[in-house]
Design an enzyme around this catalytic site. Structure first.
Site, PDB file in Angstrom:
ATOM      1  N   LYS A  55       1.728  -3.257  -1.446  1.00 49.14           N
ATOM      2  CA  LYS A  55       0.499  -3.053  -0.708  1.00 49.14           C
ATOM      3  C   LYS A  55       0.680  -3.613   0.703  1.00 49.14           C
ATOM      4  O   LYS A  55       1.274  -4.686   0.883  1.00 49.14           O
ATOM      5  CB  LYS A  55      -0.643  -3.772  -1.438  1.00 49.14           C
ATOM      6  CG  LYS A  55      -2.033  -3.574  -0.839  1.00 49.14           C
ATOM      7  CD  LYS A  55      -3.061  -4.277  -1.721  1.00 49.14           C
ATOM      8  CE  LYS A  55      -4.476  -4.153  -1.213  1.00 49.14           C
ATOM      9  NZ  LYS A  55      -5.441  -4.850  -2.101  1.00 49.14           N
ATOM     10  N   SER A  89      -9.064  -2.173  -3.528  1.00 52.04           N
ATOM     11  CA  SER A  89      -8.417  -1.821  -2.280  1.00 52.04           C
ATOM     12  C   SER A  89      -6.948  -1.448  -2.423  1.00 52.04           C
ATOM     13  O   SER A  89      -6.340  -0.958  -1.474  1.00 52.04           O
ATOM     14  CB  SER A  89      -8.545  -2.993  -1.298  1.00 52.04           C
ATOM     15  OG  SER A  89      -7.908  -4.155  -1.799  1.00 52.04           O
ATOM     16  N   SER A 119      -9.839  -5.290  -6.943  1.00 52.02           N
ATOM     17  CA  SER A 119      -8.936  -4.462  -6.145  1.00 52.02           C
ATOM     18  C   SER A 119      -7.620  -4.124  -6.812  1.00 52.02           C
ATOM     19  O   SER A 119      -6.851  -3.320  -6.290  1.00 52.02           O
ATOM     20  CB  SER A 119      -8.662  -5.133  -4.802  1.00 52.02           C
ATOM     21  OG  SER A 119      -9.799  -5.040  -3.966  1.00 52.02           O
TER      22      SER A 119
END
Length: 532
Positions: free
Chosen positions: A107, A188, A212
């Protein structure tokens, strides 16, 4: 500094398209292969890390130009092939972990001290790369993992606006759900989850403050583990809150997630929260027991069900599977104080965002921005690119907060931790002598809406997130071609128990299916569907 945005749809195109030749069949098998299967092939000499990396890089390039165009990968590692070749050269003499030579996506709020950028999805961080690897990246490299690239995410990990679209960033645009492309991947960790689901990488790392990892894993039909706070170092991760942030694995199976967690877990002298991590970390693959449900006492938190009928149906089927495999189901179980967490959590996150983000930006050199106030001003100047759909209300609210010595902050933090942990999860587990708590992870993926933002239904992440306790989501069923997961959560440091239960469930539910890349629910696949 400009950054190439590399989208993902041909990991899919190459993985799922043509099924008529042996080459295509091999490619499909490789892109969805488990870590164990890939290691078997590399040990046998029928595959090496450079070939595997080349396949993923080629598919990512193809996806950027045609196909589903997932917008899941922001950048690929320009040194990936060179690094893979070096790993292959050293393979026979190296002490090898299960991740040796395996491509991993990160990420893009996780620092890498190389030529790749770390942006949190924001154009404000594109001027220069981070100076050092995050602690978890150091561990991955030491284990011989191959850092394949950086994945798209909800900008600033969904902490800029309360009307944001999950998976959208100024750097990468809108990530799409590989099962149905007009649906949202949740966030996210949107790009990390979508990429793994689509077979664009073997595994990925996401991060979670509250939901997330769990939400994108569930809506993309994969496994996600949100570890105990302090099991994985937070050093080198763009923060929201040191009280809740953690990184964790995203994978297509519990076994792969367990292997990845085994590598990234451990104490870091530069992150005081990890002081006890070495004492509790483990080789989590030791807990992959197909009979992991037998005799386990699992409590169903009905307060976290009832929001979405399809998710409830999947939950009931999961409970039946667990009972059939010898689990003792206590239903219902009350999770105390569940409705009292919103207000104190909201206060804590806003205070922490200001303090923690300012501290992180002080570690970055070569940027125009050095504080949250600088970021707010940058977004105002670059509103056409950074705020075409939604604003920065959460940034502004955080900037208005005082220092972390404010009684409003210290009182909210103490209340949140007590209600979520000792008086919440711990109390529920103790009352009925439970090993874990169970709920639906989320409703199915909602249609992406850049104007109004997310339309999330359900969710079971909050109590474990606020307490800093572990949780794991596992694919459990389907509705209209959309995956639905269940979540298991429990006491601090209970990862071994949760992994054992999740693996036992996975081995008897067989819920995972590859995505079909439908353009919409009643549409045709963008590319031909295949099976791994």
């Amino acid at each position: 500094m400009s950054r190439p945005v590399v989208c993902l749809a041909a990991v899919v195109a190459a993985c799922l398209a043509a099924r008529t030749s042996a080459t295509d069949s091999t490619s499909t098998a490789t892109c969805y292969a488990s870590i164990a299967r890939l290691q078997q092939r590399m040990d046998a000499g029928t595959l090496d890390s450079r070939q595997l990396t080349q396949q993923f890089l080629q598919r990512i390039r193809q996806i950027d130009r045609s196909g589903p165009t997932l917008h899941a990968v922001l950048e690929t590692n320009p040194e990936a092939l060179q690094l893979a070749g070096a790993l292959d050269h050293a393979r026979r003499s190296a002490t090898r972990s299960p991740l040796y030579g395996i491509p991993v996506l990160l990420k893009d709020n996780i620092d890498t001290g190389d030529r790749m950028l770390t942006t949190a999805g924001s154009l404000a961080l594109t001027d220069a790369p981070a100076p050092h690897d995050a602690a978890l990246v150091e561990r991955l490299r030491q284990a011989g993992a191959l850092i394949l690239g950086k994945a798209n995410l909800s900008e600033w990990a969904n902490m800029r606006s309360d009307h944001a679209s999950s998976g959208w960033s100024g750097v990468g645009g809108q990530t799409r759900n590989p099962y149905v492309l007009d649906r949202n991947p949740c966030g996210s960790s949107a790009g990390s989850a979508a990429a793994v689901a689509a077979g664009l990488a073997t595994v990925a790392i996401g991060t979670e403050t509250d939901g997330s990892i769990l939400c994108p894993a569930s809506m993309n039909g994969i496994v996600g583990i949100k570890p105990t706070l302090g099991l994985v170092s937070r050093r080198g991760i763009v923060p929201i809150s040191h009280n809740q942030d953690t990184a964790g694995p995203l994978a297509r199976s519990v076994a792969d997630a367990a292997a990845l967690l085994s590598v990234i877990a451990g104490s870091d002298p530069r992150d005081p929260a990890t002081a006890e991590a070495d004492e509790h970390k483990s080789d989590y693959t030791r807990f992959l027991d197909p009979n992991g449900l037998r005799g386990r006492r699992i409590g169903v938190v009905r307060q976290l069900a009832g929001a979405e009928p399809n998710a409830d149906r999947v939950l009931e089927a999961a409970i039946a599977t667990m009972k059939a495999q010898g689990a003792i189901i206590v239903d219902p179980v009350t999770l105390p104080h569940l409705g009292e967490l919103d207000a104190p959590e909201s206060i804590v996150l806003r205070y922490d965002l200001k303090h923690d983000l300012d501290a992180y930006l002080a570690t970055r050199t070569g940027l125009q921005v050095h504080t949250l106030a600088d970021l707010i001003a940058f977004n105002q100047r670059e509103a056409a690119r950074e705020m075409p759909w939604f604003g920065q209300q959460l940034f502004e609210q955080a900037q208005a907060k005082g220092p972390p010595t404010d009684p409003a902050y210290t009182d909210a933090l103490a209340k949140a931790k007590q209600l979520a942990g000792p008086n919440g999860i711990d109390a529920a587990l103790a009352k009925d002598h439970l090993d874990a708590l169970l709920a639906p992870s989320q409703g199915p993926a909602f249609v992406t809406d850049l104007v109004l933002g997310d339309h999330v239904v359900g969710g079971a992440s909050q109590a474990a997130a606020v307490a800093g306790y572990p949780s794991i989501t596992v694919p459990a069923g389907w509705t209209h071609g959309l995956p639905i997961g269940i979540v298991l959560f429990g006491a601090k440091w209970s990862e071994p128990t949760l992994i054992s239960i999740a693996y036992g469930f996975e081995q008897h539910s067989h819920a995972w299916q590859p995505p079909r890349f439908l353009d919409t629910l009643d549409g045709a696949p963008v590319i031909a569907a295949g099976r791994p």
